[in-house]
Structures are given as structure tokens and as C-alpha cells.
Design an enzyme around this catalytic site. Structure first.
Site, PDB file in Angstrom:
ATOM      1  N   GLY A 245       2.639   2.708  -2.399  1.00  0.00           N
ATOM      2  CA  GLY A 245       2.857   3.292  -3.714  1.00  0.00           C
ATOM      3  C   GLY A 245       1.980   4.504  -3.994  1.00  0.00           C
TER       4      GLY A 245
ATOM      5  N   CYS B 251      -1.322   3.426  -5.524  1.00  0.00           N
ATOM      6  CA  CYS B 251      -1.946   2.280  -4.860  1.00  0.00           C
ATOM      7  C   CYS B 251      -2.925   2.782  -3.809  1.00  0.00           C
ATOM      8  CB  CYS B 251      -0.879   1.409  -4.204  1.00  0.00           C
ATOM      9  SG  CYS B 251      -1.547  -0.022  -3.328  1.00  0.00           S
TER      10      CYS B 251
ATOM     11  N   GLY C 131       0.739  -1.254   0.000  1.00  0.00           N
ATOM     12  CA  GLY C 131       0.000   0.000   0.000  1.00  0.00           C
ATOM     13  C   GLY C 131       0.767   1.302   0.000  1.00  0.00           C
TER      14      GLY C 131
END
Length: 381
Positions: free
Chosen positions: A193, A196, A191
Site C-alpha cells: 500500500g 504502508c 506491505g
């Protein structure tokens, strides 16, 4: 239910404390790493028997607009690594690896998922190119399922001569589980990114810096390696990831928007404050100058955009866990690579590390509430 109250940290929670250094120039810093993989068992000539990898351990992520053939070739020129996107066909991959270019074997990985179709595609490619394909990235969002561990274990048994990159996970126990079942490099990150939204959609995740520290400690104890995947927004974050113990650092958004990524370029038009007077020079006969700015589409591989492009849309039991954004068009990737590597060398000189390998040993992190001055990051300044 239980609450873990131990402090967990992200990149923006710390700075690296400078120390006395005997280095006189950034050019004295050696960014090349050499690794021997724990589970990889290919035979080598005597002179390089103990070295399975040599290069600058920065990876391009297996994302659209980043993990492309052109990007891989350009980065390989400087010794950087690339995980190709999963969506290349077996024929395209065979053509790419079958050219017998050593840099592709040494610095490029084929990426797959854990479906039967993925396994079949890898077998088709490997049967045709053989030892020209050295790396595979077995990539899923959730590396905690039994099915995933079984696939990694089966892959190791069937392909002992392939280096396996596997993930994603964020905890020490699952890092060890994957290494003990055959992974050589474990991808760490859930998570963090830029595109993301897993943490938003699911509430699941782990602060990236702490995940790197804990997973690196677990992996190195077994002779394994990790790649820090996601969350880096600048060269300083890359330096912090290596300082925290990462063996490799994977970048997505920082490498997006370049020619080599092959993404769709979009022109956007903006009125400036500059006034242009037309012929006649009448005060009433003028208009504002229009500036053209170029952008490139970039999206997470679990986003609506990616699922629509590659699979015809989201399955009815899934939600999008990624976003689509426009990133500034940046030209060729060479200047970005220079900026990242230059920042990394500079970080090493601040703590007296003459080699990237020594950066984590030379680092002391300090907790802070803010890491840099943002006065000129505000809009319209």
C-alpha cells in the site's frame, strides 16, 4: 535460513500483451461478476440460490478517509463494494444497517479485528440488525498467527450465515488454511500500500502480482476467492490484478481525497510565475499571483496518526508501520470510479475479453523494465 530464487513480480514489472479482439466498443464489456461463496450457508429463494454476490468487484479499503458510510453508499450505487473502517461504534453501525437498504446488505462489510472487544461489538450489531448485515471483514496486518486462524474458525462456527473476508496473507498455504477454516474471501497483500511501511519497518512482504497469482490459484482450487489488497496506483494496475486472477481488488489511496471520505481538507498556497500588477501599473508595484491548492490528509491505519487519533498513541512495544501524506482533493468519487472502470473496460477490449470474468483467461503478461513514459511526471515540466 533459505533463499527462494524463483522470480517474483509486481505490477510495474509487467504489461498485458494485446491480442486480436472481436469487440467493437468498450461498452460491450460486462464488468459485473457473480460469485457463489464456499463456506457461506444462508438460505436463498430458488431463483438466486446459487448466486451469493453480484456486482462490480472493486472494494474500498477499511481505512480512514475511504471506508466511510458516505463512500459506501456512493459506491454501492454503481455496484461497488466497501469494507467500513473498524472504528465505527456499534451504535453507528446499527443505525447504518438497520435502515433496511438492500444495497448496504449486498455491498458493505463491517470490519473488526481479533480482540474480544471486536467479537462483542460484532455480536451486538448482529443481534440488532440480523440478516441486514451479510459481510464481515476480519482484518489484521499479519494473517499468519494461530490466534487469527482460530478466530476465523470460531466465527464460521458461530455465524454460518455471514460471508467472511479474512486476511492479510501472501502465500498459497495460508490462503488455503483460512479457506479451510471458514473464510470465503481471503485478503492478499502485505506491505504494498501507498501509506504502508511494513516492508520498510519489518523487511517482510511479497511482490503483489506474484502473491495474487499464487493465492488465487490456491483459493480457486478449493472453491474460495481472494481480494487483492494494496499496491494499485492507476487503473492499469487494477486491470493487472484482475488479469492475475484476483476476484476482487481493494483500493485505498486511489479512493482517498474525495468528498465522500470525509477527511480534513487543507489549503496550501503557491506562488505562480504569473505577475499581477497593482493599481498604478508601475513596474515596481507588482507581485506574483498566488494559487490555492486543496489537499486531504491520508494515512495508514498502523501509522502514528491513526494510533493517536483512535487509541491515544502507539503502545510502548509497537512501531509505526504507516505514513501520513497529503493527497490532492478530488471532489466527488464518481469521476474517479468512471476513470477506473473505463480503464478496466479498455484493458478487456485489448485482449478480447467481453466479460471481466474472462480477463485472466485472455491475458498473457510480458516482462519489461519500464511500463510507461514518465517525461511529464517530472517536477516543473
Amino acid at each position: 535460513m533459505r533463499i527462494d530464487s524463483e522470480l517474483k513480480l509486481d505490477y510495474n514489472n509487467v504489461l498485458i500483451r494485446p491480442k486480436r479482439s472481436t469487440l467493437t466498443s468498450r461498452k460491450e464489456v460486462d464488468l459485473t461478476r457473480r460469485f457463489t461463496y464456499r463456506n457461506y450457508t444462508a438460505d436463498f429463494p430458488d431463483n438466486i440460490r446459487d448466486i451469493h454476490y453480484e456486482g462490480v468487484p472493486i472494494m474500498a479499503a477499511n481505512m480512514d478517509g475511504v471506508g466511510t458510510f458516505d463512500m459506501a453508499d456512493k459506491l454501492a450505487e454503481g455496484g461497488l463494494f466497501t469494507c467500513l473502517v473498524k472504528t465505527y461504534t456499534a451504535g453507528e453501525l446499527v443505525t447504518y444497517f438497520d435502515n433496511n437498504i438492500p444495497e448496504r446488505t449486498a455491498h458493505v462489510a463491517m470490519s473488526i479485528g481479533i480482540t474480544r472487544a471486536d467479537e462483542n461489538k460484532f455480536r451486538m450489531v448482529y443481534e440488532q440488525v440480523g440478516s441486514l448485515l451479510k459481510y464481515v471483514c476480519i482484518d489484521v496486518a499479519n494473517g499468519y498467527t494461530e490466534r487469527f486462524v482460530e478466530v476465523v474458525k470460531s466465527f464460521r462456527q458461530n455465524y454460518p450465515e455471514i460471508v467472511i473476508i479474512a486476511g492479510n496473507v501472501v502465500t498459497a498455504d495460508q490462503t488455503q488454511e483460512l479457506i479451510l477454516n471458514g473464510a470465503d474471501i481471503v485478503k492478499v497483500g502485505i506491505g504494498p500500500g501507498s501509506v504502508c511501511t511494513t516492508r520498510i519497518k519489518t523487511g517482510v512482504g511479497y511482490p503483489q502480482l506474484s502473491a495474487i497469482m499464487e493465492c488465487a490459484d490456491a483459493a480457486h482450487g478449493l472453491g474460495g476467492h481472494i481480494v487483492a489488497d494494496g499496491g494499485c496506483t492507476c487503473a492499469g494496475d487494477v486491470a493487472k490484478a484482475f488479469a492475475a486472477g484476483a476476484d476482487f481488488v481493494m483500493l485505498g489511496g486511489m479512493l482517498a481525497g474525495h468528498v465522500e471520505g470525509g477527511g480534513e481538507v487543507i489549503n496550501k498556497y503557491y506562488e505562480t510565475n504569473e505577475v499581477v500588477y497593482e493599481v498604478g501599473n508601475h513596474l515596481d508595484n507588482h507581485k506574483r499571483k498566488v494559487e490555492v491548492k486543496k489537499f486531504v490528509k491520508f494515512y495508514g491505519m498502523s501509522s502514528d496518526a491513526a494510533n493517536t487519533k483512535h487509541f491515544g498513541g502507539l503502545k510502548d512495544y509497537r512501531a509505526s508501520e504507516g505514513r501520513e501524506v497529503l493527497v490532492p482533493y478530488r471532489g466527488t468519487v464518481a469521476s474517479t470510479v468512471q476513470d477506473i472502470l473505463g480503464g478496466l473496460r479498455s484493458a478487456c477490449t485489448y485482449v478480447g475479453a467481453d466479460k471481466l470474468k474472462r480477463l485472466s483467461k485472455c491475458t498473457t503478461f510480458i516482462l519489461c523494465n519500464d511500463t510507461h513514459n514518465r517525461v511529464y511526471e517530472a517536477k516543473n515540466v
